[in-house]
Design a protein around this motif. Structure first.
Motif, PDB file in Angstrom:
ATOM      1  N   VAL A  34       0.713  -1.109  -0.125  1.00  0.00           N
ATOM      2  CA  VAL A  34      -0.036  -0.038   0.171  1.00  0.00           C
ATOM      3  C   VAL A  34       1.133   1.165   0.002  1.00  0.00           C
ATOM      4  O   VAL A  34       2.076   1.048   0.365  1.00  0.00           O
ATOM      5  CB  VAL A  34      -1.141  -0.015   1.337  1.00  0.00           C
ATOM      6  N   GLY A  35       0.239   2.456  -0.532  1.00  0.00           N
ATOM      7  CA  GLY A  35       1.120   3.586  -0.391  1.00  0.00           C
ATOM      8  C   GLY A  35       0.560   4.583  -1.335  1.00  0.00           C
ATOM      9  O   GLY A  35      -0.579   4.279  -2.167  1.00  0.00           O
ATOM     10  N   PRO A  36       0.733   5.854  -1.243  1.00  0.00           N
ATOM     11  CA  PRO A  36       0.326   6.845  -2.201  1.00  0.00           C
ATOM     12  C   PRO A  36       0.499   6.494  -3.779  1.00  0.00           C
ATOM     13  O   PRO A  36       1.169   5.814  -3.957  1.00  0.00           O
ATOM     14  CB  PRO A  36       0.855   8.229  -1.910  1.00  0.00           C
ATOM     15  N   ASN A  37      -0.307   7.301  -4.716  1.00  0.00           N
ATOM     16  CA  ASN A  37       0.020   7.105  -6.100  1.00  0.00           C
ATOM     17  C   ASN A  37       1.532   7.565  -6.057  1.00  0.00           C
ATOM     18  O   ASN A  37       2.278   8.498  -5.612  1.00  0.00           O
ATOM     19  CB  ASN A  37      -0.546   8.072  -6.776  1.00  0.00           C
ATOM     20  N   GLY A  38       2.229   6.944  -6.839  1.00  0.00           N
ATOM     21  CA  GLY A  38       3.645   7.119  -7.162  1.00  0.00           C
ATOM     22  C   GLY A  38       4.765   6.713  -6.235  1.00  0.00           C
ATOM     23  O   GLY A  38       5.705   6.727  -6.342  1.00  0.00           O
ATOM     24  N   SER A  39       4.180   5.847  -5.336  1.00  0.00           N
ATOM     25  CA  SER A  39       5.055   5.340  -4.011  1.00  0.00           C
ATOM     26  C   SER A  39       5.911   4.053  -4.570  1.00  0.00           C
ATOM     27  O   SER A  39       6.928   3.627  -3.734  1.00  0.00           O
ATOM     28  CB  SER A  39       4.157   4.906  -2.879  1.00  0.00           C
ATOM     29  N   ARG A 209       6.606   4.574   0.533  1.00  0.00           N
ATOM     30  CA  ARG A 209       6.431   6.036   0.138  1.00  0.00           C
ATOM     31  C   ARG A 209       7.629   6.502  -0.688  1.00  0.00           C
ATOM     32  O   ARG A 209       8.753   6.182  -0.286  1.00  0.00           O
ATOM     33  CB  ARG A 209       6.279   6.847   1.410  1.00  0.00           C
ATOM     34  N   ASP A 210       7.542   7.192  -1.733  1.00  0.00           N
ATOM     35  CA  ASP A 210       8.550   7.539  -2.536  1.00  0.00           C
ATOM     36  C   ASP A 210       9.664   6.498  -2.752  1.00  0.00           C
ATOM     37  O   ASP A 210      10.878   6.770  -2.794  1.00  0.00           O
ATOM     38  CB  ASP A 210       9.504   8.716  -1.797  1.00  0.00           C
ATOM     39  N   GLY A 211       9.372   5.264  -2.865  1.00  0.00           N
ATOM     40  CA  GLY A 211       9.929   4.103  -3.627  1.00  0.00           C
ATOM     41  C   GLY A 211      10.484   3.495  -2.186  1.00  0.00           C
ATOM     42  O   GLY A 211      11.378   2.429  -2.692  1.00  0.00           O
ATOM     43  N   ARG A 212      10.344   3.821  -0.909  1.00  0.00           N
ATOM     44  CA  ARG A 212      10.844   3.286   0.047  1.00  0.00           C
ATOM     45  C   ARG A 212      10.084   2.718   1.021  1.00  0.00           C
ATOM     46  O   ARG A 212       8.767   3.019   1.324  1.00  0.00           O
ATOM     47  CB  ARG A 212      11.683   4.411   1.082  1.00  0.00           C
ATOM     48  N   LEU A 213      10.582   1.610   1.641  1.00  0.00           N
ATOM     49  CA  LEU A 213       9.656   0.976   2.637  1.00  0.00           C
ATOM     50  C   LEU A 213       9.711   1.561   3.924  1.00  0.00           C
ATOM     51  O   LEU A 213      10.865   1.919   4.269  1.00  0.00           O
ATOM     52  CB  LEU A 213      10.259  -0.649   2.846  1.00  0.00           C
TER      53      LEU A 213
END
Length: 259
Positions: A34-39, A209-213
Motif C-alpha cells: 500500500v502507499g500513495p500514488n507514485g510510491s 512512500r517515494d520508493g522506500r519501505l
C-alpha cells in the motif's frame, strides 16, 4: 514458495522509483503493498513478475534468482494480473483463460482433459463460467478483470502477483476475490489502494512512500492513525471489525462534522 525482494532498486531515466526494497512473502502468505500514488508499488510488483529487471538487487524464489530462470519456468512459478491489460482481439473468455496453460504446453497441442478441467475450475472460482463463449471485448470492465484473474489461476503457478485487482469490481466480487486470495494457498503479493480491503485480506502489509519501505507488519501493527496520517495525509479513526477483528479505518473530511 518463498518470494524475496532483496535490496531491490529501480532507476529509470535518471529517476529512482524503488530504493533498496527488502520484502519477503512466505509460502501461502498474502502480503499487501500500500502507499500513495507514485510510491513504487507497481514498479516493485513488475520486478516480481519479471516485467522489469531491478537496477540493483534481486528477486528470489525459494532462493533462486528469478532473472536466472527460463521464461517458461518463470511463468510456471509466477502468474500476474496487472493494472492495464489491453487486447484488440475478441477471443472468447474460454480462450483467454486457456492461455494460462501455455507455460505448461509444448508444440501447440490441444488442451487435454486435465487442462480443460483446470480452466473450468478457474472460471468457476471467479464466477465467469457463464461467460465462457462470450467475446472478451463485449464484457464490462469488472467481468474482464475476473477473466484475467481466472487466466492467472489456470496458470497453476505457486506465486500470484496482482496489481490493484479490485479495480472495476463490484462489492460482491471484491469480497469474493479477496476471500479467494486468502484461501488459495498460493504466495500472494498484491497492491491495493483501499486500506480497509488490505487490512481484511493480508497477513502482512508493506507501506511504501517515494520508493522506500516505511513500515511492514501485521495490519493492526502498521495501519495506525499516526502512520496513515504521515504517509497518506489523512488521519483516520481506527476501529475493529465486529466479526473479524481486523482494523478498519474511518475517514472524515478536514474540518467536516456533518453525518
Amino acid at each position: 514458495m518463498r518470494v524475496e525482494l532483496d535490496q531491490v532498486s529501480v532507476r529509470i531515466a535518471g529517476t529512482t522509483l524503488v530504493r533498496d526494497l527488502v520484502l519477503t512473502a512466505g509460502p501461502g502468505e498474502v502480503v499487501g503493498l500500500v502507499g500513495p500514488n507514485g510510491s513504487g508499488k507497481s514498479t516493485a510488483l513488475r520486478c516480481a513478475y519479471r516485467a522489469l529487471r531491478p537496477s540493483t538487487g534481486a528477486v528470489l524464489l525459494d532462493g533462486t534468482e528469478l532473472a536466472a530462470m527460463s521464461p517458461r519456468d518463470g511463468a510456471r512459478a509466477v502468474a500476474a494480473v496487472t493494472q492495464e491489460q489491453h487486447t484488440e482481439l475478441d477471443f472468447t473468455v474460454a480462450e483467454v483463460v486457456a492461455l494460462g496453460r501455455y507455460p505448461h504446453q509444448r508444440g501447440g497441442h490441444r488442451l487435454g482433459e486435465r487442462e480443460r478441467a483446470v480452466c473450468a475450475e478457474a472460471m468457476r472460482r471467479t464466477d465467469v463460467e457463464h461467460l465462457a463463449e462470450r467475446g472478451v471485448l463485449s464484457l464490462s470492465g469488472g467481468e474482464r478483470q475476473r477473466v484475467l484473474i481466472a487466466r492467472a489461476l489456470a496458470q497453476e503457478s505457486r506465486v500470484l502477483v496482482l496489481d490493484e485487482p479490485t479495480n472495476h469490481l463490484d462489492v460482491r466480487h471484491q469480497v469474493a476475490l479477496l476471500a479467494l486470495l486468502r484461501d488459495c494457498g498460493l504466495t500472494v503479493l498484491v497492491a491495493l489502494h483501499d486500506l480497509n480491503l488490505a487490512a481484511a485480506t493480508c497477513d502482512r502489509i508493506a507501506v511504501l512512500r517515494d520508493g522506500r519501505l516505511v513500515g511492514t507488519g501485521a495490519p493492526a501493527d502498521v495501519l495506525t492513525p499516526e502512520l496513515v496520517e504521515d504517509v497518506f495525509g489523512v488521519r483516520p479513526t481506527v476501529v475493529r471489525h465486529p466479526h473479524t477483528g481486523a482494523p478498519q479505518l474511518l475517514y472524515a473530511l478536514p474540518g467536516g462534522d456533518r453525518p
